[in-house]
Motif scaffolding. Structure first.
Motif, PDB file in Angstrom:
ATOM      1  N   ASP A 262       0.828  -1.211   0.000  1.00  0.00           N
ATOM      2  CA  ASP A 262       0.000   0.000   0.000  1.00  0.00           C
ATOM      3  C   ASP A 262       0.860   1.259   0.000  1.00  0.00           C
ATOM      4  O   ASP A 262       0.562   2.231  -0.705  1.00  0.00           O
ATOM      5  N   VAL A 263       1.934   1.250   0.784  1.00  0.00           N
ATOM      6  CA  VAL A 263       2.805   2.427   0.886  1.00  0.00           C
ATOM      7  C   VAL A 263       3.567   2.657  -0.413  1.00  0.00           C
ATOM      8  O   VAL A 263       3.643   3.785  -0.923  1.00  0.00           O
ATOM      9  N   LEU A 264       4.138   1.596  -0.974  1.00  0.00           N
ATOM     10  CA  LEU A 264       4.994   1.748  -2.151  1.00  0.00           C
ATOM     11  C   LEU A 264       4.205   1.970  -3.441  1.00  0.00           C
ATOM     12  O   LEU A 264       4.726   2.572  -4.386  1.00  0.00           O
ATOM     13  N   SER A 265       2.980   1.472  -3.500  1.00  0.00           N
ATOM     14  CA  SER A 265       2.186   1.616  -4.732  1.00  0.00           C
ATOM     15  C   SER A 265       1.311   2.861  -4.719  1.00  0.00           C
ATOM     16  O   SER A 265       0.655   3.170  -5.714  1.00  0.00           O
ATOM     17  N   ARG A 266       1.298   3.579  -3.606  1.00  0.00           N
ATOM     18  CA  ARG A 266       0.433   4.751  -3.507  1.00  0.00           C
ATOM     19  C   ARG A 266       0.922   5.874  -4.422  1.00  0.00           C
ATOM     20  O   ARG A 266       2.084   6.253  -4.409  1.00  0.00           O
ATOM     21  N   GLU A 267       0.008   6.442  -5.202  1.00  0.00           N
ATOM     22  CA  GLU A 267       0.319   7.599  -6.032  1.00  0.00           C
ATOM     23  C   GLU A 267       0.307   8.843  -5.150  1.00  0.00           C
ATOM     24  O   GLU A 267      -0.646   9.089  -4.424  1.00  0.00           O
ATOM     25  N   GLY A 268       1.344   9.616  -5.205  1.00  0.00           N
ATOM     26  CA  GLY A 268       1.419  10.819  -4.379  1.00  0.00           C
ATOM     27  C   GLY A 268       2.501  10.707  -3.328  1.00  0.00           C
ATOM     28  O   GLY A 268       3.388   9.851  -3.399  1.00  0.00           O
ATOM     29  N   TYR A 269       2.419  11.580  -2.348  1.00  0.00           N
ATOM     30  CA  TYR A 269       3.479  11.717  -1.354  1.00  0.00           C
ATOM     31  C   TYR A 269       3.208  10.882  -0.106  1.00  0.00           C
ATOM     32  O   TYR A 269       2.063  10.711   0.319  1.00  0.00           O
ATOM     33  N   THR A 270       4.288  10.392   0.480  1.00  0.00           N
ATOM     34  CA  THR A 270       4.230   9.659   1.752  1.00  0.00           C
ATOM     35  C   THR A 270       5.454  10.030   2.576  1.00  0.00           C
ATOM     36  O   THR A 270       6.578  10.008   2.067  1.00  0.00           O
ATOM     37  N   PHE A 271       5.245  10.382   3.831  1.00  0.00           N
ATOM     38  CA  PHE A 271       6.350  10.685   4.741  1.00  0.00           C
ATOM     39  C   PHE A 271       6.658   9.450   5.581  1.00  0.00           C
ATOM     40  O   PHE A 271       5.753   8.809   6.117  1.00  0.00           O
ATOM     41  N   LEU A 272       7.968   9.130   5.693  1.00  0.00           N
ATOM     42  CA  LEU A 272       8.413   8.021   6.532  1.00  0.00           C
ATOM     43  C   LEU A 272       9.449   8.546   7.524  1.00  0.00           C
ATOM     44  O   LEU A 272      10.531   8.997   7.123  1.00  0.00           O
ATOM     45  N   LEU A 273       9.098   8.516   8.803  1.00  0.00           N
ATOM     46  CA  LEU A 273      10.060   8.855   9.853  1.00  0.00           C
ATOM     47  C   LEU A 273      10.810   7.578  10.218  1.00  0.00           C
ATOM     48  O   LEU A 273      10.196   6.584  10.595  1.00  0.00           O
ATOM     49  N   ILE A 274      12.136   7.602  10.082  1.00  0.00           N
ATOM     50  CA  ILE A 274      12.951   6.402  10.249  1.00  0.00           C
ATOM     51  C   ILE A 274      13.711   6.472  11.567  1.00  0.00           C
ATOM     52  O   ILE A 274      14.452   7.423  11.824  1.00  0.00           O
ATOM     53  N   SER A 275      13.533   5.440  12.401  1.00  0.00           N
ATOM     54  CA  SER A 275      14.285   5.352  13.654  1.00  0.00           C
ATOM     55  C   SER A 275      14.535   3.891  13.987  1.00  0.00           C
ATOM     56  O   SER A 275      13.621   3.192  14.432  1.00  0.00           O
ATOM     57  N   PRO A 276      15.762   3.397  13.769  1.00  0.00           N
ATOM     58  CA  PRO A 276      16.050   1.987  14.100  1.00  0.00           C
ATOM     59  C   PRO A 276      15.715   1.671  15.557  1.00  0.00           C
ATOM     60  O   PRO A 276      15.134   0.629  15.849  1.00  0.00           O
ATOM     61  N   HIS A 277      16.092   2.586  16.463  1.00  0.00           N
ATOM     62  CA  HIS A 277      15.800   2.393  17.878  1.00  0.00           C
ATOM     63  C   HIS A 277      15.327   3.719  18.462  1.00  0.00           C
ATOM     64  O   HIS A 277      16.103   4.673  18.576  1.00  0.00           O
ATOM     65  N   LEU A 278      14.076   3.767  18.848  1.00  0.00           N
ATOM     66  CA  LEU A 278      13.526   4.992  19.429  1.00  0.00           C
ATOM     67  C   LEU A 278      14.182   5.309  20.772  1.00  0.00           C
ATOM     68  O   LEU A 278      14.228   6.467  21.187  1.00  0.00           O
TER      69      LEU A 278
END
Length: 421
Positions: A262-278
């Motif tokens: 769903d995330v990769l096939s979505r048309e338009g913008y997507t924000f991903l906050l990346i944190s290996p360890h919070l």
């Protein structure tokens, strides 16, 4: 002999400069590789400190880069040539162990810029060790490029440049991104396996226990329920094509649903906050992160936080930052590969990475910016900074000053020689 010594000198010097630089501009990547070595040697419980491994990362790359530059300019020829031999002797011994035991598939000699097998790395190091030995045998045959009186300028400038490069890469992001998640990369395409390519084969062994006795079983031999599962081991039994992007998945923590497609096939913008360890993530800029999340919600852009942390760490992050965005689980190694910042922010458009930000350089969301859709903002477009431009900047800030210094030094020496004659 002079010709042979100087050829060996250029081979070793240029290799050291390139290898040291690509590691220096990605100190976190080099740190991860050092940690892999420590774990492979079974010293994870004895020698493990993030500050220690990060310091070793910066120090190792700086020593390698500076040694290469000093060899190139033939500065302190006796000492530097011996340092090069010792350095290559240690590296050759390490790669010999890697080749025999094969605990790590990639040595990380050239960071993520060039990947070599353990056999290729051992061959490369043997050649460099031989060249370094020739240089150390006849160090005074190396032709000087700069007079003794000006050598201190080259030395100090080199040390300052490489340390500044590492510090800036830690504060922001690496100047060059050689990883498969670089800006401009399409993640779905990176996950594809070309038609007709053979896939690697793996064998999983299960360690089971019954009546105090432990035995190993393959998947076909998996025992009945009277045996208790202890552990499992997976090893690669045959080579094959491995896609640049693998082990990438996004699983929502609330319901365990896999939303990768769903995330990769979505048309338009997507924000991903990346944190290996919070638990280890910097919370100094959580206000800016929350503003971007609110902007995404107002304009209908999905905003997810991808982490490998457990539910307790997620809840603690929510309490500290007031986060209202969704959290998803992703493989730790994958997250460390995506961006060298904890946390870092990724902007996708139709599955393509168009922007990456360190938590220290997040885009500002003032009232005017927040009212505009992403299509009309500069950050919603692919950045214009190109690799040739970045190379030109490196040449301008490092190579050009040293070239002009060398030119002025040689002209001065030539003038003195003429006067003497």
């Amino acid at each position: 002999m002079s010709v042979i010594v100087n050829i060996c000198r250029f081979v070793v010097a240029l290799t050291f400069i390139f290898s040291g630089f690509v590691k220096a501009i990605d100190p976190l990547g080099t740190q991860y590789k050092i940690e892999d070595y420590i774990k492979a040697a079974g010293l994870g419980d004895v020698i493990y400190s993030q500050w220690l491994t990060l310091g070793a990362s910066v120090f190792l790359s700086a020593v390698e880069f500076c040694t290469g530059v000093l060899l190139l300019f033939a500065i302190h020829r006796r000492i530097v040539s011996k340092v090069a031999v010792v350095f290559m002797a240690v590296m050759t011994a390490v790669t010999l162990w890697l080749w025999i035991a094969n605990p790590i598939s990639d040595c990380g000699c050239f960071g993520d810029a060039i990947h070599l097998s353990n056999g290729q790395t051992l061959l490369k190091n043997i050649v460099l060790l031989a060249c370094a030995a020739v240089i150390a045998w006849k160090p005074l045959r190396m032709m000087r490029f700069i007079s003794k009186s000006n050598q201190w300028i080259v030395m100090n400038y080199t040390v300052l440049f490489i340390l500044a490069s590492s510090i800036w890469s830690l504060y922001d992001l690496p100047l060059f991104d050689f990883r498969p998640y670089h800006v401009g990369a399409n993640i779905p395409q990176g996950m594809e396996i070309p038609e007709g390519e053979k896939q690697p084969e793996f064998e999983t062994t299960f360690i089971m226990e019954k009546d105090g006795e432990q035995k190993e079983f393959t998947l076909d031999e998996y025992p009945d329920s009277t045996w208790t599962f202890i552990d499992s081991k997976t090893r690669q039994v045959s080579e094959g094509y491995v896609s640049p992007i693998h082990d990438f998945s996004i699983v929502r923590t609330t319901d365990g649903e896999d939303i990768t497609e769903d995330v990769l096939s979505r048309e338009g913008y997507t924000f991903l906050l990346i944190s290996p360890h919070l638990e280890q993530a910097s919370d100094s800029n959580f206000g800016e992160i929350d503003q971007i999340a609110e902007y995404a919600q107002e304009h209908g852009y999905p905003f997810y936080c991808l982490t490998a942390s457990n539910e307790d760490a997620i809840e603690r992050w929510r309490e500290i930052t007031g986060a209202e965005y969704e959290f998803c689980t992703t493989d730790e190694t994958t997250l460390k590969t995506i961006i060298r910042s904890n946390p870092g922010l990724l902007l996708l458009r139709s599955g393509t990475v168009i922007r990456k930000w360190s938590h220290n350089h997040l885009p500002a969301m003032d009232a005017e910016t927040a009212a505009m859709p992403m299509e009309k903002l500069p950050i919603g477009k692919m950045p214009e900074d190109s690799v040739p431009r970045k190379i030109a900047l490196i040449l301008m800030w490092f190579a050009l000053p040293l070239f002009l210094l060398t030119l002025a030094d040689r002209l001065w020496a030539w003038t003195k020689w003429l006067k003497k004659k």
